[in-house]
Scaffold this motif. Structure first.
Motif, PDB file in Angstrom:
ATOM      1  N   GLU A   1      38.377  17.278  29.923  1.00 40.55           N
ATOM      2  CA  GLU A   1      39.477  17.912  29.809  1.00 40.55           C
ATOM      3  C   GLU A   1      40.806  17.662  29.307  1.00 40.55           C
ATOM      4  OE1 GLU A   1      41.364  20.628  33.532  1.00 40.55           O
ATOM      5  OE2 GLU A   1      39.842  19.261  33.837  1.00 40.55           O
ATOM      6  N   ILE A   2      41.062  16.260  29.711  1.00 40.70           N
ATOM      7  CA  ILE A   2      42.346  15.677  28.919  1.00 40.70           C
ATOM      8  C   ILE A   2      42.187  15.936  27.487  1.00 40.70           C
ATOM      9  CG2 ILE A   2      43.468  13.807  28.440  1.00 40.70           C
ATOM     10  CD1 ILE A   2      42.514  12.686  31.228  1.00 40.70           C
ATOM     11  N   ALA A   3      41.228  15.668  26.819  1.00 44.34           N
ATOM     12  CA  ALA A   3      41.317  15.916  25.535  1.00 44.34           C
ATOM     13  C   ALA A   3      41.554  17.375  25.096  1.00 44.34           C
ATOM     14  CB  ALA A   3      39.763  15.320  24.723  1.00 44.34           C
ATOM     15  N   VAL A   4      40.653  18.327  25.896  1.00 48.68           N
ATOM     16  CA  VAL A   4      40.816  19.630  25.643  1.00 48.68           C
ATOM     17  C   VAL A   4      42.280  20.249  25.719  1.00 48.68           C
ATOM     18  CG1 VAL A   4      40.399  21.886  26.220  1.00 48.68           C
ATOM     19  CG2 VAL A   4      38.366  20.290  26.198  1.00 48.68           C
ATOM     20  N   ARG A   5      42.961  19.562  26.756  1.00 47.31           N
ATOM     21  CA  ARG A   5      44.325  20.021  26.920  1.00 47.31           C
ATOM     22  C   ARG A   5      45.210  19.683  25.811  1.00 47.31           C
ATOM     23  NH1 ARG A   5      43.534  24.035  30.594  1.00 47.31           N
ATOM     24  NH2 ARG A   5      42.655  23.404  32.539  1.00 47.31           N
ATOM     25  N   ALA A   6      44.934  18.329  25.398  1.00 43.79           N
ATOM     26  CA  ALA A   6      45.822  17.810  24.415  1.00 43.79           C
ATOM     27  C   ALA A   6      45.784  18.494  23.091  1.00 43.79           C
ATOM     28  CB  ALA A   6      45.583  16.245  24.237  1.00 43.79           C
ATOM     29  N   GLN A   7      44.502  18.914  22.678  1.00 39.42           N
ATOM     30  CA  GLN A   7      44.171  19.798  21.508  1.00 39.42           C
ATOM     31  C   GLN A   7      44.809  21.022  21.595  1.00 39.42           C
ATOM     32  OE1 GLN A   7      40.176  20.787  21.112  1.00 39.42           O
ATOM     33  NE2 GLN A   7      40.303  21.971  19.132  1.00 39.42           N
TER      34      GLN A   7
ATOM     35  N   CYS B   1      42.985  10.865  19.519  1.00 42.84           N
ATOM     36  CA  CYS B   1      42.549  11.262  21.100  1.00 42.84           C
ATOM     37  C   CYS B   1      41.279  10.621  21.093  1.00 42.84           C
ATOM     38  CB  CYS B   1      42.511  12.753  21.577  1.00 42.84           C
ATOM     39  SG  CYS B   1      41.889  12.823  23.252  1.00 42.84           S
ATOM     40  N   THR B   2      41.217   9.329  21.780  1.00 43.23           N
ATOM     41  CA  THR B   2      39.989   8.366  22.308  1.00 43.23           C
ATOM     42  C   THR B   2      39.572   8.715  23.565  1.00 43.23           C
ATOM     43  OG1 THR B   2      40.872   6.724  20.498  1.00 43.23           O
ATOM     44  CG2 THR B   2      39.189   6.081  22.139  1.00 43.23           C
ATOM     45  N   VAL B   3      38.314   8.926  23.595  1.00 48.71           N
ATOM     46  CA  VAL B   3      37.834   9.311  25.039  1.00 48.71           C
ATOM     47  C   VAL B   3      36.559   8.590  25.316  1.00 48.71           C
ATOM     48  CG1 VAL B   3      36.809  11.178  26.365  1.00 48.71           C
ATOM     49  CG2 VAL B   3      38.525  11.893  24.662  1.00 48.71           C
ATOM     50  N   HIS B   4      36.678   8.006  26.616  1.00 44.03           N
ATOM     51  CA  HIS B   4      35.468   7.390  27.093  1.00 44.03           C
ATOM     52  C   HIS B   4      34.623   8.147  27.910  1.00 44.03           C
ATOM     53  CE1 HIS B   4      33.705   4.520  29.937  1.00 44.03           C
ATOM     54  NE2 HIS B   4      33.405   3.926  28.962  1.00 44.03           N
ATOM     55  N   LEU B   5      33.290   8.122  27.625  1.00 39.81           N
ATOM     56  CA  LEU B   5      32.266   9.026  28.304  1.00 39.81           C
ATOM     57  C   LEU B   5      31.109   8.170  28.481  1.00 39.81           C
ATOM     58  CD1 LEU B   5      32.249  12.318  25.972  1.00 39.81           C
ATOM     59  CD2 LEU B   5      33.452  11.847  28.412  1.00 39.81           C
ATOM     60  N   VAL B   6      30.744   8.117  29.824  1.00 31.08           N
ATOM     61  CA  VAL B   6      29.781   7.123  30.351  1.00 31.08           C
ATOM     62  C   VAL B   6      28.268   8.177  30.271  1.00 31.08           C
ATOM     63  CG1 VAL B   6      28.738   6.241  32.178  1.00 31.08           C
ATOM     64  CG2 VAL B   6      30.813   6.014  31.526  1.00 31.08           C
TER      65      VAL B   6
END
Length: 212
Positions: free
Chosen positions: A138-144, A166-171
């Motif tokens: 969601e942070i990435a989407v908001r930033a975009q 935008c670097t996103v960490h996903l587990v």
């Protein structure tokens, strides 16, 4: 009773020795020093927020996890200016961050207004490393969305030459593949670049390459 020592009216003092006389003067000095430190802390935080309005090409880290703290230290050591967004105002690492000159904003990193206050439209790197995969996406989407809005209005060519990474960490591996495939429906011409990583996956690969 401690306060009453100043005037020796605590009711429990039979005689005022030199230790108590020293304590009488140290108590107000200590109180004054504590007040000065509190004022300096408030002023420092306010001054950092003022300076943040003029920062360019800085790094915004969302989530003060161990990964976020290590990344923040690494960026500072490299000479970058860093802003951290953390939801927990009682987090143990907030004070060490501020001691390293890192600006800390308290709140949810998914809040577009808070992202705007952190200056992501002027930053060169946004890192989402909260403990919630959904929040990171969601942070990435908001930033975009913020970058897209500005690119259509008053985005300058200087910013277009330096897109926001935008670097996103996903587990979750399924969510990782889903986001990788769709790439958050990135549009051409928007100064926004998405990078995904999984520290556990990369760590395992590094261990395998190192030790076989």
């Amino acid at each position: 009773r401690v306060v009453q020592l100043i005037s020796m009216d605590s009711g429990d003092v039979d005689g005022a020795g030199w230790q108590l006389n020293i304590a009488r003067f140290l108590i107000p000095v200590l109180a004054l020093w504590t007040a000065i430190r509190a004022l300096l802390s408030v002023f420092r935080d306010y001054w950092q927020l003022v300076l943040l309005r003029f920062w360019r090409h800085h790094v915004v880290i969302c989530g003060l996890s161990r990964k976020g703290w290590l990344l923040a230290q690494g960026f500072v050591a490299r000479g970058d200016r860093v802003v951290v967004i953390e939801a927990n105002e009682a987090h143990d690492l907030i004070r060490p961050c501020r001691e390293h000159g890192i600006v800390v904003l308290i709140g949810a990193a998914t809040d577009p207004d808070l992202l705007r206050r952190a200056g992501i439209v002027r930053a060169h790197h946004l890192v989402a490393v909260t403990d919630d995969d959904g929040a990171n996406v969601e942070i990435a989407v908001r930033a975009q969305d913020l970058i897209k809005t500005l690119s259509g209005k008053r985005y300058t060519s200087a910013y277009q030459r330096t897109p926001l990474t935008c670097t996103v960490h996903l587990v979750d591996p399924q969510l990782y593949q889903l986001v990788r495939t769709r790439e958050l429906t990135l549009e051409a011409g928007i100064p926004f670049r998405l990078e995904l990583f999984n520290v556990f996956d990369r760590g395992a690969r590094l261990l395998w390459n190192e030790f076989g």
